[in-house]
Motif scaffolding. Structure first.
Motif, mmCIF file in Angstrom:
data_model
loop_
_atom_site.group_PDB
_atom_site.id
_atom_site.type_symbol
_atom_site.label_atom_id
_atom_site.label_comp_id
_atom_site.label_asym_id
_atom_site.label_seq_id
_atom_site.Cartn_x
_atom_site.Cartn_y
_atom_site.Cartn_z
ATOM 1 N N GLU A 1 0.833 -1.209 0.000
ATOM 2 C CA GLU A 1 0.000 0.000 0.000
ATOM 3 C C GLU A 1 0.870 1.263 0.000
ATOM 4 O O GLU A 1 0.353 2.368 -0.142
ATOM 5 N N TYR A 2 2.166 1.085 0.189
ATOM 6 C CA TYR A 2 3.043 2.227 0.460
ATOM 7 C C TYR A 2 4.122 2.457 -0.592
ATOM 8 O O TYR A 2 4.751 3.502 -0.610
ATOM 9 N N THR A 3 4.377 1.462 -1.447
ATOM 10 C CA THR A 3 5.422 1.626 -2.467
ATOM 11 C C THR A 3 4.820 2.219 -3.741
ATOM 12 O O THR A 3 3.661 1.942 -4.082
ATOM 13 N N THR A 4 5.604 3.019 -4.456
ATOM 14 C CA THR A 4 5.119 3.582 -5.725
ATOM 15 C C THR A 4 4.843 2.490 -6.738
ATOM 16 O O THR A 4 3.943 2.599 -7.559
ATOM 17 N N SER A 5 5.600 1.385 -6.675
ATOM 18 C CA SER A 5 5.414 0.289 -7.630
ATOM 19 C C SER A 5 4.170 -0.540 -7.317
ATOM 20 O O SER A 5 3.675 -1.263 -8.175
ATOM 21 N N GLY A 6 3.670 -0.454 -6.091
ATOM 22 C CA GLY A 6 2.577 -1.318 -5.662
ATOM 23 C C GLY A 6 3.047 -2.705 -5.258
ATOM 24 O O GLY A 6 2.240 -3.557 -4.879
ATOM 25 N N HIS A 7 4.366 -2.930 -5.352
ATOM 26 C CA HIS A 7 4.890 -4.239 -4.940
ATOM 27 C C HIS A 7 5.086 -4.275 -3.424
ATOM 28 O O HIS A 7 5.125 -3.240 -2.757
ATOM 29 N N CYS A 8 5.227 -5.505 -2.897
ATOM 30 C CA CYS A 8 5.183 -5.707 -1.445
ATOM 31 C C CYS A 8 6.475 -5.334 -0.731
ATOM 32 O O CYS A 8 6.536 -5.373 0.500
ATOM 33 N N GLY A 9 7.528 -5.035 -1.497
ATOM 34 C CA GLY A 9 8.805 -4.683 -0.887
ATOM 35 C C GLY A 9 9.695 -4.044 -1.928
ATOM 36 O O GLY A 9 9.206 -3.344 -2.812
ATOM 37 N N PHE A 10 10.998 -4.351 -1.824
ATOM 38 C CA PHE A 10 11.982 -3.707 -2.705
ATOM 39 C C PHE A 10 12.280 -4.576 -3.921
ATOM 40 O O PHE A 10 12.400 -5.797 -3.812
ATOM 41 N N LEU A 11 12.446 -3.931 -5.063
ATOM 42 C CA LEU A 11 12.662 -4.652 -6.317
ATOM 43 C C LEU A 11 14.106 -4.480 -6.782
ATOM 44 O O LEU A 11 14.712 -3.427 -6.568
ATOM 45 N N ARG A 12 14.625 -5.542 -7.419
ATOM 46 C CA ARG A 12 15.868 -5.387 -8.179
ATOM 47 C C ARG A 12 15.636 -6.034 -9.532
ATOM 48 O O ARG A 12 15.268 -7.211 -9.584
#
Ligand code: PBG
Ligand code: ZN
Length: 346
Positions: free
Chosen positions: A123-134
């Motif tokens: 709900e909080y990331t700009t990507s809408g993903h659940c955590g950090f992306l690489r």
């Protein structure tokens, strides 16, 4: 043996007899109401695909929680919408964030209400993903640190139970360690243990939390709907890692998983009757094709029969109202005393 000695219809002759031999019961105390906290004051905006559910600023959220408690609901599952999203999901763990403020207000206004908080980044990331992306892939171990920060901020705000939802490997152990290290060894964890990648979350991220994915999908961490054995392995891991309650999500298409989970683990078991399940039943009722209350009560009763101890559902308040009023739809699933009461009062 057999017919005519055996006549199963004898015990179906009237509502009290049926209630007397009912194997599972539905009561308001088994239901957990999801609540959506938003920034602002005096806000109560209906979530369009989930009629009867609202975006609530903290002041109005407290009223809604009290109303639920008056209906016999003992627990809520709290989500929050941030003022602004960013790459780091920083509002997810801000001491003054929406959820953290909501928890404090709820515990002040309704101390005996069990406040469970959803722990995830999406709900909080700009990507809408659940955590950090690489490179577009959800990074597991770096994202665990985010979940730890979120859970600790909830615990510090006074949350009664944290519910990690990201389906990251090791998320229960990571939270357990972080909580124990900070003096929260008493705080239970409800694990989204077997959470499937499902279209049935569509109304949740589109309308309830505004967390549609900017790209990609969640299939690298949420489960494949074709798999049942894997769900048992996921649950086993969460139990080993310290989960206190395990959850299967969604509910209705996955009741075989619910039944297996109860049989194989004997753990306190929750199901999440998700947004798309609500929408399907509500839409059919709007078309006049199904009776809303009847299909709702049947669905909830069947989740209990499959093995769910607890049901997280957007129907919680309506179902609790019906159970209290002792209508026909309710007496078909209620405990014997309630069913008998309803019959007597006719
Ligand atoms: C994660 C979360 C989701 C839901 C509950 N917690 C979304 C997701 O995993 O994609 C979905 C619930 C529903 O559809 O009602 N924060
Ligand atoms: Zn998420």
């Amino acid at each position: 043996m057999g017919f005519p000695l055996q006549r199963p219809r004898r015990l179906r002759r009237n509502a009290v007899l049926r209630a007397l031999v009912r194997e599972t019961e539905l009561s308001a105390g088994r239901l957990i109401l999801p609540l959506f906290a938003v920034p602002g004051h005096g806000v109560k905006r209906e979530i369009e695909p989930l009629p009867g559910n609202y975006h609530l600023s903290v002041d109005r959220l407290v009223e809604e929680a009290r109303a639920a408690q008056d209906l016999g609901i003992h627990a809520v599952l709290l989500f929050g919408l941030p003022e602004a999203k960013d790459e780091l999901a920083s509002e997810a763990y801000a001491a003054g964030g929406t959820v953290q403020r909501a928890v404090r207000a709820l515990k002040r206004a309704a101390p005996s209400l069990v406040v469970i908080t959803d722990v995830c980044g999406c709900e909080y990331t700009t990507s809408g993903h659940c955590g950090f992306l690489r490179d577009g892939y959800l990074e597991n171990d770096a994202s665990l640190e985010l979940l730890q920060r979120i859970a600790l901020s909830h615990a510090e705000a006074g949350s009664d139970m944290v519910a990690p939802a990201a389906m990251l490997d090791g998320q229960i152990q990571a939270l357990r360690h972080a909580l124990d290290a900070q003096g929260f060894s008493h705080l239970p964890i409800m694990a989204y243990a077997a959470k499937y990648a499902s279209e049935l979350y569509n109304p949740f991220f589109r309308a309830a939390t505004n967390s549609q994915l900017a790209f990609g999908d969640k299939r690298t961490h949420q489960m494949d709907c074709a798999n049942g054995d894997e769900a048992m392995r996921e649950i086993a891991l969460d139990v080993e890692e310290g989960a206190d309650i395990v959850m299967v999500k969604p509910a209705l298409f996955y009741l075989d998983i619910v039944a297996r989970a109860k049989r194989e683990f004997g753990m306190p078991l929750a199901v999440y009757n998700v947004s798309g399940e609500y929408t399907m039943m509500d839409a059919a009722a709007r078309l006049g094709r199904l009776d809303r209350d009847a299909v709702m009560m049947e669905a909830l009763a069947c989740m209990r029969r499959a093995g769910a101890d607890l049901i997280i559902t957007y129907f919680a308040k309506r179902a609790a109202e019906l159970l209290r009023s002792g209508t026909a739809a309710a007496s078909a699933v209620a405990p014997p005393d309630m069913a008998a009461g309803a019959l007597r009062s006719r």
